[in-house]
Scaffold this motif. Sequence first.
Motif, short mmCIF file in Angstrom:
data_model
loop_
_atom_site.label_atom_id
_atom_site.label_comp_id
_atom_site.label_asym_id
_atom_site.label_seq_id
_atom_site.Cartn_x
_atom_site.Cartn_y
_atom_site.Cartn_z
N PHE A 26 1.13 -17.76 -43.94
CA PHE A 26 2.50 -17.28 -44.17
C PHE A 26 2.47 -16.01 -45.03
N GLU A 27 1.68 -16.06 -46.10
CA GLU A 27 1.63 -14.94 -47.03
C GLU A 27 1.11 -13.68 -46.36
N GLU A 28 0.08 -13.83 -45.54
CA GLU A 28 -0.49 -12.66 -44.86
C GLU A 28 0.52 -12.06 -43.88
N THR A 75 6.40 -7.00 -44.45
CA THR A 75 7.03 -6.21 -45.52
C THR A 75 6.52 -4.77 -45.48
N TRP A 76 5.22 -4.61 -45.32
CA TRP A 76 4.66 -3.26 -45.23
C TRP A 76 5.28 -2.49 -44.06
N ARG A 77 5.48 -3.19 -42.95
CA ARG A 77 6.06 -2.54 -41.77
C ARG A 77 7.50 -2.07 -42.05
N GLN A 78 8.31 -2.93 -42.66
CA GLN A 78 9.70 -2.55 -42.91
C GLN A 78 9.80 -1.40 -43.91
N LEU A 79 8.80 -1.30 -44.80
CA LEU A 79 8.81 -0.22 -45.80
C LEU A 79 8.18 1.07 -45.28
N GLY A 80 7.62 1.00 -44.06
CA GLY A 80 7.05 2.20 -43.47
C GLY A 80 5.61 2.49 -43.84
N LEU A 90 0.52 -11.24 -26.45
CA LEU A 90 -0.63 -10.38 -26.65
C LEU A 90 -0.48 -9.07 -25.87
N ARG A 91 0.05 -9.15 -24.66
CA ARG A 91 0.27 -7.93 -23.88
C ARG A 91 1.25 -7.01 -24.60
N THR A 92 2.28 -7.59 -25.16
CA THR A 92 3.25 -6.79 -25.91
C THR A 92 2.57 -6.12 -27.10
N LEU A 93 1.77 -6.87 -27.82
CA LEU A 93 1.14 -6.34 -29.02
C LEU A 93 0.16 -5.21 -28.74
N VAL A 94 -0.53 -5.26 -27.65
CA VAL A 94 -1.51 -4.20 -27.35
C VAL A 94 -0.98 -3.19 -26.34
N GLN A 95 0.29 -3.29 -26.01
CA GLN A 95 0.94 -2.35 -25.08
C GLN A 95 0.21 -2.28 -23.75
N ASP A 96 -0.18 -3.42 -23.25
CA ASP A 96 -0.86 -3.49 -21.95
C ASP A 96 0.21 -3.43 -20.87
N SER A 97 0.13 -2.43 -20.01
CA SER A 97 1.18 -2.23 -19.02
C SER A 97 0.94 -2.93 -17.69
N GLY A 98 -0.17 -3.62 -17.54
CA GLY A 98 -0.42 -4.30 -16.27
C GLY A 98 -1.80 -4.90 -16.26
N PRO A 99 -2.02 -5.88 -15.37
CA PRO A 99 -3.30 -6.58 -15.35
C PRO A 99 -4.47 -5.70 -14.93
N ASP A 100 -4.21 -4.57 -14.29
CA ASP A 100 -5.30 -3.73 -13.83
C ASP A 100 -5.59 -2.58 -14.77
N GLN A 101 -4.83 -2.50 -15.87
CA GLN A 101 -5.02 -1.40 -16.80
C GLN A 101 -5.50 -1.95 -18.13
N ALA A 102 -6.40 -1.17 -18.76
CA ALA A 102 -6.90 -1.58 -20.08
C ALA A 102 -5.79 -1.44 -21.10
N PRO A 103 -5.74 -2.34 -22.10
CA PRO A 103 -4.75 -2.20 -23.16
C PRO A 103 -4.90 -0.86 -23.89
N VAL A 104 -3.79 -0.31 -24.31
CA VAL A 104 -3.78 0.97 -25.00
C VAL A 104 -3.95 0.74 -26.49
N PRO A 105 -4.92 1.40 -27.14
CA PRO A 105 -5.06 1.21 -28.58
C PRO A 105 -3.85 1.79 -29.30
N LEU A 106 -3.43 1.10 -30.37
CA LEU A 106 -2.27 1.52 -31.14
C LEU A 106 -2.70 2.39 -32.31
N ARG A 107 -1.82 3.28 -32.73
CA ARG A 107 -2.14 4.22 -33.80
C ARG A 107 -2.23 3.49 -35.13
N SER A 108 -3.32 3.73 -35.84
CA SER A 108 -3.51 3.13 -37.16
C SER A 108 -3.02 4.09 -38.23
N VAL A 109 -2.13 3.61 -39.09
CA VAL A 109 -1.59 4.50 -40.12
C VAL A 109 -1.77 3.98 -41.53
N ILE A 110 -2.37 2.80 -41.70
CA ILE A 110 -2.57 2.31 -43.06
C ILE A 110 -3.64 3.15 -43.75
#
Length: 197
Positions: free
Chosen positions: A115-117, A123-128, A177-197
Motif C-alpha cells: 500500500f505504502e509503495e 502521490t509523486w505522479r499527482q505532484l508531477g 498490462l497492455r495499458t501500462l506499457v502502451q501496447d497497441s496490439g498483439p503483433d507489436q512490441a510494447p512501447v517504452p515509456l519516458r522515464s522522468v524521475i
Amino acid sequence: MAEPTFSVCVYCGSRPGDNAAYAQAAQAVGQWIGAHNGQLVYGGGRSGLMGTVAEATRLAGGRVVGVIPQALVDKELANRQCDELHIVQTMHERKAMMAERSDAFLALPGGIGTFEELFEVWTWRQLGYHDKPLGLLNVAGYYDGLLGFLQTSVASGFMGEWQMGLLHASTDTEALLRTLVQDSGPDQAPVPLRSVI
C-alpha cells in the motif's frame, strides 16, 4: 537475452495470501512480462507473491531486477536468481532505485508495504515528479474496499476525480498490462515509456 522493451515495477506481498487466485495473478503478470520481452523490477525477495512473479518472469524469458535492503535479505529471502540483485541500505534507496529503473508501476495484492509503495508513487505522479502510469490489479475483489474508500475521499472533497484517473484499476491482467506499457496490439512490441524521475 534481448534488451527489454519495457520495464514494469511490481509491488506485491512477501506472503502468498489465503486465496490461490493471488498467486495465479502474480504468475500471469510475470508470464506476460516475460513473453513480451519485458523487465520486472521488484523488491528482490523469493517468498510470497514476490517470488511467484519473479520466477514466472524468469521462466518466460523476461529480465528480473530485484532491489532489497540488507536488513531484509534474510527475512524476505533474497532472490539470488535475479539477473540483477541490488542490496541497498535503506527502504528509501530501495524505492528510489525501483522507481528509476521502471517505466510503469503495478500493484498486486499485498500488505502495508505494498500500500505504502503504491500511494507514494501515486502521490509523486499527482505532484508531477514523474509521468509514469500506475496500475492496480484487483484480484478476487481484494481491493474492492480500498477502491470504495477512495471514492469516499473524492465524494468528501479530499481528492479529485482527476487524481483517481491517474490510477488504472482493473480485474483484467492482460488488459491492464497492455495499458501500462502502451501496447497497441498483439503483433507489436510494447512501447517504452519516458522515464522522468
